[in-house]
Write an enzyme that holds these catalytic residues in place. Structure first.
Site, PDB file in Angstrom:
ATOM      1  N   GLU A 104     -52.421  89.469  86.691  1.00 40.64           N
ATOM      2  CA  GLU A 104     -51.188  89.090  87.392  1.00 40.64           C
ATOM      3  C   GLU A 104     -49.978  89.511  86.567  1.00 40.64           C
ATOM      4  OE1 GLU A 104     -51.361  85.282  89.374  1.00 40.64           O
ATOM      5  OE2 GLU A 104     -49.322  84.811  88.696  1.00 40.64           O
ATOM      6  N   ASP A 106     -45.846  88.657  86.711  1.00 40.72           N
ATOM      7  CA  ASP A 106     -44.985  87.669  87.369  1.00 40.72           C
ATOM      8  C   ASP A 106     -43.501  87.831  87.108  1.00 40.72           C
ATOM      9  OD1 ASP A 106     -47.224  86.330  88.265  1.00 40.72           O
ATOM     10  OD2 ASP A 106     -47.144  84.763  86.743  1.00 40.72           O
ATOM     11  N   GLU A 108     -40.713  84.970  88.201  1.00 43.71           N
ATOM     12  CA  GLU A 108     -40.475  83.683  88.850  1.00 43.71           C
ATOM     13  C   GLU A 108     -39.036  83.264  88.567  1.00 43.71           C
ATOM     14  OE1 GLU A 108     -44.274  80.954  89.356  1.00 43.71           O
ATOM     15  OE2 GLU A 108     -43.892  81.367  87.236  1.00 43.71           O
TER      16      GLU A 108
END
Length: 293
Positions: A104, A106, A108
């Protein structure tokens, strides 16, 4: 009969519309490229597929995922974040595979009370293990207009970009025994959700539901420089070929300088300096590439 002036004006309007459609056609289309997978009545595709909005209220949030899977690419998305009092909300935009040992990458965005800056939270997971967080303030208000958030993912490195400015690099250090995500294809995901148990000041500031619905907006998705993975093999590029400059792209002196500028002026958390969290020793990559953290 229309006057020459009105005819010219009409022709000009037609040219303007055609130009806008040509520009739009060069970007992705949310109808064609993505599926709504959560909060179906709270996610909307607008402007003939050129814009998508996610909404969050007390009932639920919403989210989408790409139809395609990718194995390497440089992928852009323009996002305008939740304005006003966004405390407690999280807008996540990321690449992810599936399974217990997932990979993953990311972005955010942690909301805040009106007038306080968003926190941009980044992380990299390899084979189900993350704990590689870096956090930044942005040098602009991400709620006033669209800004471009990009992920470069090639066999040698992952680079996070904001408006074409690199803010973080995670290099392939497999030769040192550190896993790197390069075997599992990933989809693009984005969600808008309530995380007031931790997102704003560690959960001290709760979501003000009187401000709902909260809305994040998306446009100008671009995966032209990405390898689409179909039926267990590449379909849009060949890993044995050059694939354009992005496939073997390096930051170089200027890019490394920009990362250092961002990290010096806007970084607020770096896992590679958190000795309290890692009392028995920092993660291995922190000691190998100190100049990049």
């Amino acid at each position: 009969m229309a006057s020459p002036t009105s005819s010219i004006a009409a022709a000009g309007l037609l040219i303007s519309i055609l130009a806008s459609l040509l520009i739009a056609s060069s970007a992705g289309n949310f109808h064609q490229d993505f599926d709504i997978v959560w909060g179906y009545n709270k996610a909307k595709v607008l402007n003939y597929g050129q814009m998508l909005t996610l909404n969050l209220d007390k009932e639920s949030g919403s989210g989408f995922q790409s139809k395609n899977e990718y194995l390497f690419g440089k992928i852009d998305m323009q996002i305008k974040l939740v304005p006003g009092n966004s405390a407690g909300t999280v807008t996540a935009y990321y690449l992810s595979s599936k399974g217990a040992n997932w990979d993953e990458i990311d972005f955010e965005f942690l909301g805040n009370v009106t007038g306080e800056p968003y926190i941009l939270h980044t992380n990299v997971f390899c084979q189900g293990k993350g704990n590689r967080e870096q956090q930044f303030y942005l040098w602009f208000d991400p709620t006033e207009d669209f800004h471009t958030y990009s992920i470069l993912w090639n066999p040698e490195r992952i680079v996070f970009y904001v408006d074409d400015i690199p803010i973080r690099e995670f290099e392939n250090m497999e030769s040192y025994g550190i896993p790197f995500p390069k075997h599992q294809p990933m989809r693009i995901y984005s969600t808008l959700w309530n995380a007031d148990d931790w997102a704003t000041r560690g959960g001290l500031v709760k979501t003000d539901w009187s401000q709902a619905p909260f809305t994040a907006s998306y446009t100008n998705f671009n995966d032209d420089n990405a390898c689409v993975w179909t039926y267990g093999q590449y379909s849009s590029c060949d890993s044995n070929n050059d694939n354009g400059s992005w496939y073997w792209e390096k930051l170089g002196f200027a890019g490394t300088g920009k990362i250092k500028w961002v990290q010096k002026n806007y970084m607020i958390y770096n896992y590679c300096t958190d000795y309290k969290r890692f009392p028995y020793g920092l993660p291995k990559e922190c000691n190998i590439k100190k100049d990049l953290f």
